[in-house]
Design an enzyme around this catalytic site. Structure first.
Site, mmCIF file in Angstrom:
data_model
loop_
_atom_site.group_PDB
_atom_site.id
_atom_site.type_symbol
_atom_site.label_atom_id
_atom_site.label_comp_id
_atom_site.label_asym_id
_atom_site.label_seq_id
_atom_site.Cartn_x
_atom_site.Cartn_y
_atom_site.Cartn_z
ATOM 1 N N LYS A 53 10.516 2.734 4.298
ATOM 2 C CA LYS A 53 10.503 3.921 3.704
ATOM 3 C C LYS A 53 10.102 5.009 4.700
ATOM 4 O O LYS A 53 10.707 6.162 4.196
ATOM 5 C CB LYS A 53 9.334 3.915 2.388
ATOM 6 C CG LYS A 53 10.005 2.720 1.349
ATOM 7 C CD LYS A 53 8.619 2.283 0.293
ATOM 8 C CE LYS A 53 9.029 1.320 -0.445
ATOM 9 N NZ LYS A 53 8.092 0.602 -1.320
ATOM 10 N N GLN A 97 1.940 1.710 -2.493
ATOM 11 C CA GLN A 97 2.618 0.242 -2.212
ATOM 12 C C GLN A 97 1.912 -0.993 -2.845
ATOM 13 O O GLN A 97 0.652 -1.077 -2.742
ATOM 14 C CB GLN A 97 2.785 0.024 -0.626
ATOM 15 C CG GLN A 97 3.659 -1.306 -0.307
ATOM 16 C CD GLN A 97 5.216 -1.291 -0.911
ATOM 17 O OE1 GLN A 97 5.731 -0.010 -0.941
ATOM 18 N NE2 GLN A 97 5.808 -2.259 -1.003
ATOM 19 N N ASP A 120 7.751 6.364 -8.209
ATOM 20 C CA ASP A 120 8.054 5.001 -8.358
ATOM 21 C C ASP A 120 8.648 4.884 -9.806
ATOM 22 O O ASP A 120 9.297 3.634 -10.228
ATOM 23 C CB ASP A 120 6.728 4.052 -8.267
ATOM 24 C CG ASP A 120 6.760 3.392 -7.018
ATOM 25 O OD1 ASP A 120 8.070 2.916 -6.636
ATOM 26 O OD2 ASP A 120 5.688 3.176 -6.299
#
Ligand code: GUN
Length: 288
Positions: A53, A97, A120
């Site tokens: 990422k 995460q 997200d």
């Protein structure tokens, strides 16, 4: 007949190239998109995802702010970090995460992320907007699956789509996105008793269970489009999907590989959401 490969890597690269151009234009207007990536603990898979990422951010011109934190962090300390990031104008998107190490309340942390920065798309605001068909952040993996269908002109309209898996972050949003595109949608899951028969009805079969090769070749309808969202590591250390690729490709018309399908698309759509977040926070109209 061997299926045509849906090249997620290529579709993702195209999206990233467009985003790089858009980021350069935004920067010329004084808008510099930024993503905060929070990694708690030392989960090797999470470390790998996070570095992919960060690399993608660098390539596109998005600033990435890494917060790599020991697993000993307390819930209160992590909450404070999220509050700080929520208030930081350089941070347009926040990604924590998952999974978080044991002992931390994942749900409370995810729900603390400002809805304006929830790139997200896991929070109640984003998911509520998805249900209501309102513009909002769409969870990256299901959004990526839809973009792969679009890139290969596979129109879900009127087709029977079967989503195997009912997770909040993949199965449920993907089912809603397919419905938005006018598919007839079935969600199958671990308690579905006649999984093979259900899958055999699928013109579009999406597997998001996290179980290596659980979708066997005899579960694929001839001519189906198969989107494999599983990422599983075998005992030999090989990365495989939820679909038995070699058998399925003999029956499907289109199939995504693992790796090289849903994985790169997830990262591309995270970049997309971060750019969207930056635009939205700068008052540029929000359309998805
Ligand atoms: N862990 C595995 N996939 C994801 C993802 O898409 N987002 C976050 N936050 N954590 C993950």
């Amino acid at each position: 007949m061997a299926a045509e490969l849906i090249d997620g890597k290529k579709v993702a690269a195209d999206i990233r190239a467009k985003l790089a151009t858009e980021v350069a234009e935004l920067k010329a207007k004084g808008i510099a998109p930024g993503l905060a990536v929070v990694l708690v603990g030392e989960n090797p898979a999470s470390q790998k995802y996070v570095s992919s990422k960060e690399k993608a951010c660098g390539e596109i011109g998005i600033a990435s702010f890494a917060h790599k934190i020991p697993a000993t962090i307390t819930q209160a300390e992590l909450r404070t970090l999220i509050d700080q990031l929520n208030g930081d104008p350089k941070v347009n998107g926040i990604l924590v995460q998952l999974p978080l190490p044991k002992g931390l309340d994942e749900k409370e942390i995810m729900n603390r992320i400002s809805p304006a920065k929830d790139v997200d798309g896991f929070g109640p605001d984003a998911l509520g907007k998805l249900v209501l068909d309102e513009p909002g952040f769409i969870a990256c993996t299901p959004h990526g699956a839809m973009k792969m269908l679009e890139a290969y002109q596979i129109d879900p309209k009127g087709k029977h789509a079967v989503v195997v898996g009912r997770s909040v972050i993949v199965g449920k949003p993907l089912a809603l996105l397919l419905l938005r595109k006018h598919a007839t949608v079935t969600i199958a899951h671990s308690r579905t008793t006649n999984l093979k028969e259900v899958c055999l009805k699928a013109d579009i079969l999406c597997a998001a269970v996290g179980k290596a090769k659980m979708i066997t070749g005899d579960m694929i309808k001839e001519g189906a489009a198969v989107i494999d969202i599983g990422i599983n590591v075998t005992a030999e250390g090989k990365i495989v999907g939820d679909v038995d690729f070699d058998a399925a490709k003999e029956r499907a018309a289109y199939i995504t590989p693992v790796p090289g399908g849903a994985g790169p698309m997830t990262i591309a759509m995270l970049m997309y959401n971060t750019v969207l977040a930056a635009k939205m926070q700068a008052g540029i109209p929000f359309t998805v």
